[in-house]
Motif scaffolding. Structure first.
Motif, PDB file in Angstrom:
ATOM      1  N   GLN A   1       0.826  -1.208   0.000  1.00 11.52           N
ATOM      2  CA  GLN A   1       0.000   0.000   0.000  1.00 11.52           C
ATOM      3  C   GLN A   1       0.861   1.259   0.000  1.00 11.52           C
ATOM      4  N   HIS A   2       1.935   1.238   0.775  1.00 15.90           N
ATOM      5  CA  HIS A   2       2.869   2.365   0.766  1.00 15.90           C
ATOM      6  C   HIS A   2       3.465   2.557  -0.628  1.00 15.90           C
ATOM      7  N   SER A   3       3.907   1.472  -1.236  1.00 21.33           N
ATOM      8  CA  SER A   3       4.504   1.561  -2.574  1.00 21.33           C
ATOM      9  C   SER A   3       3.512   2.098  -3.591  1.00 21.33           C
ATOM     10  N   PHE A   4       2.288   1.602  -3.540  1.00 25.56           N
ATOM     11  CA  PHE A   4       1.261   2.066  -4.475  1.00 25.56           C
ATOM     12  C   PHE A   4       0.989   3.551  -4.289  1.00 25.56           C
ATOM     13  N   ALA A   5       0.837   3.975  -3.036  1.00 23.84           N
ATOM     14  CA  ALA A   5       0.528   5.379  -2.755  1.00 23.84           C
ATOM     15  C   ALA A   5       1.641   6.295  -3.259  1.00 23.84           C
ATOM     16  N   TYR A   6       2.883   5.911  -3.053  1.00 21.58           N
ATOM     17  CA  TYR A   6       3.994   6.750  -3.489  1.00 21.58           C
ATOM     18  C   TYR A   6       4.231   6.653  -4.992  1.00 21.58           C
ATOM     19  N   THR A   7       3.812   5.569  -5.616  1.00 16.38           N
ATOM     20  CA  THR A   7       3.840   5.500  -7.076  1.00 16.38           C
ATOM     21  C   THR A   7       2.862   6.528  -7.637  1.00 16.38           C
ATOM     22  N   VAL A   8       1.663   6.557  -7.081  1.00 13.79           N
ATOM     23  CA  VAL A   8       0.648   7.523  -7.523  1.00 13.79           C
ATOM     24  C   VAL A   8       1.108   8.951  -7.238  1.00 13.79           C
ATOM     25  N   LEU A   9       1.697   9.177  -6.059  1.00 13.93           N
ATOM     26  CA  LEU A   9       2.188  10.512  -5.705  1.00 13.93           C
ATOM     27  C   LEU A   9       3.234  10.995  -6.705  1.00 13.93           C
ATOM     28  N   SER A  10       4.221  10.158  -6.980  1.00  9.31           N
ATOM     29  CA  SER A  10       5.292  10.583  -7.887  1.00  9.31           C
ATOM     30  C   SER A  10       4.776  10.750  -9.318  1.00  9.31           C
TER      31      SER A  10
ATOM     32  N   ILE B   1       9.880   3.382   4.792  1.00  9.04           N
ATOM     33  CA  ILE B   1      10.719   4.293   4.002  1.00  9.04           C
ATOM     34  C   ILE B   1      11.188   3.605   2.729  1.00  9.04           C
ATOM     35  N   ILE B   2      11.591   2.355   2.857  1.00  9.93           N
ATOM     36  CA  ILE B   2      12.031   1.581   1.683  1.00  9.93           C
ATOM     37  C   ILE B   2      10.866   1.403   0.712  1.00  9.93           C
ATOM     38  N   ALA B   3       9.702   1.035   1.231  1.00  9.07           N
ATOM     39  CA  ALA B   3       8.522   0.835   0.375  1.00  9.07           C
ATOM     40  C   ALA B   3       8.128   2.133  -0.314  1.00  9.07           C
ATOM     41  N   ASN B   4       8.181   3.247   0.413  1.00  6.74           N
ATOM     42  CA  ASN B   4       7.864   4.546  -0.183  1.00  6.74           C
ATOM     43  C   ASN B   4       8.828   4.870  -1.319  1.00  6.74           C
ATOM     44  N   SER B   5      10.108   4.659  -1.068  1.00 12.13           N
ATOM     45  CA  SER B   5      11.135   4.965  -2.070  1.00 12.13           C
ATOM     46  C   SER B   5      11.002   4.075  -3.297  1.00 12.13           C
ATOM     47  N   VAL B   6      10.704   2.811  -3.085  1.00 15.46           N
ATOM     48  CA  VAL B   6      10.483   1.896  -4.216  1.00 15.46           C
ATOM     49  C   VAL B   6       9.288   2.361  -5.035  1.00 15.46           C
ATOM     50  N   GLY B   7       8.238   2.812  -4.368  1.00 16.85           N
ATOM     51  CA  GLY B   7       7.066   3.326  -5.068  1.00 16.85           C
ATOM     52  C   GLY B   7       7.398   4.549  -5.914  1.00 16.85           C
ATOM     53  N   VAL B   8       8.211   5.448  -5.373  1.00 15.88           N
ATOM     54  CA  VAL B   8       8.609   6.646  -6.119  1.00 15.88           C
ATOM     55  C   VAL B   8       9.414   6.250  -7.352  1.00 15.88           C
ATOM     56  N   LEU B   9      10.351   5.341  -7.181  1.00 12.82           N
ATOM     57  CA  LEU B   9      11.174   4.906  -8.317  1.00 12.82           C
ATOM     58  C   LEU B   9      10.346   4.151  -9.356  1.00 12.82           C
ATOM     59  N   LEU B  10       9.365   3.396  -8.902  1.00 11.74           N
ATOM     60  CA  LEU B  10       8.451   2.724  -9.829  1.00 11.74           C
ATOM     61  C   LEU B  10       7.636   3.753 -10.611  1.00 11.74           C
ATOM     62  N   GLY B  11       7.209   4.802  -9.935  1.00  7.30           N
ATOM     63  CA  GLY B  11       6.496   5.883 -10.619  1.00  7.30           C
ATOM     64  C   GLY B  11       7.357   6.535 -11.683  1.00  7.30           C
ATOM     65  N   LEU B  12       8.636   6.753 -11.370  1.00  6.62           N
ATOM     66  CA  LEU B  12       9.564   7.320 -12.351  1.00  6.62           C
ATOM     67  C   LEU B  12       9.732   6.387 -13.542  1.00  6.62           C
ATOM     68  N   LEU B  13       9.840   5.092 -13.272  1.00  2.00           N
ATOM     69  CA  LEU B  13       9.982   4.110 -14.355  1.00  2.00           C
ATOM     70  C   LEU B  13       8.746   4.118 -15.256  1.00  2.00           C
ATOM     71  N   ILE B  14       7.576   4.095 -14.654  1.00  2.00           N
ATOM     72  CA  ILE B  14       6.330   4.118 -15.436  1.00  2.00           C
ATOM     73  C   ILE B  14       6.240   5.398 -16.250  1.00  2.00           C
ATOM     74  N   PHE B  15       6.556   6.521 -15.626  1.00  2.00           N
ATOM     75  CA  PHE B  15       6.508   7.805 -16.319  1.00  2.00           C
ATOM     76  C   PHE B  15       7.495   7.828 -17.486  1.00  2.00           C
ATOM     77  N   SER B  16       8.700   7.337 -17.256  1.00  2.00           N
ATOM     78  CA  SER B  16       9.723   7.335 -18.307  1.00  2.00           C
ATOM     79  C   SER B  16       9.297   6.482 -19.498  1.00  2.00           C
ATOM     80  N   ILE B  17       8.729   5.331 -19.226  1.00  2.88           N
ATOM     81  CA  ILE B  17       8.270   4.458 -20.307  1.00  2.88           C
ATOM     82  C   ILE B  17       7.130   5.125 -21.080  1.00  2.88           C
ATOM     83  N   PHE B  18       6.155   5.679 -20.365  1.00  5.00           N
ATOM     84  CA  PHE B  18       5.014   6.325 -21.009  1.00  5.00           C
ATOM     85  C   PHE B  18       5.451   7.561 -21.792  1.00  5.00           C
TER      86      PHE B  18
END
Length: 94
Positions: free
Chosen positions: A15-24, A69-86
């Motif tokens: 849930q933390h990872s998902f939330a921070y993916t959406v945030l980023s 903190i780790i889950a949040n950071s992974v979510g942010v980096l996942l958001g960056l990856l998704i954004f970069s691909i899109f």
């Protein structure tokens, strides 16, 4: 001696990872014209760290967690990856 089945679910970390993916992703899409992705990523990760520290130090009913903190950071980096691909696909279509 009785055996206890102790099962701790890590759904909270997902849930933390998902939330921070959406945030980023929200910030990356909102500010894409400024091309400051590194600043957005650093800000989102810093926000996650600060929130966990504040939970531990300011409140009496919440605890900070290093794994959050780790889950949040992974979510942010996942958001960056998704954004970069899109965003790369979007640029190729032009």
């Amino acid at each position: 001696m009785p055996k206890y089945n102790i099962s701790i679910s890590n759904i909270d970390k997902w849930q933390h990872s998902f939330a921070y993916t959406v945030l980023s992703l929200s910030w990356l899409f909102a500010l894409q014209k400024f091309n400051k992705n590194y600043l957005i990523i650093i800000s989102c990760i810093s926000f996650g760290i600060i929130i966990e520290i504040l939970q531990e130090t300011v409140t009496s009913y919440r605890t900070g967690d290093f794994l959050d903190i780790i889950a949040n950071s992974v979510g942010v980096l996942l958001g960056l990856l998704i954004f970069s691909i899109f965003f790369k696909k979007k640029e190729v279509k032009k």
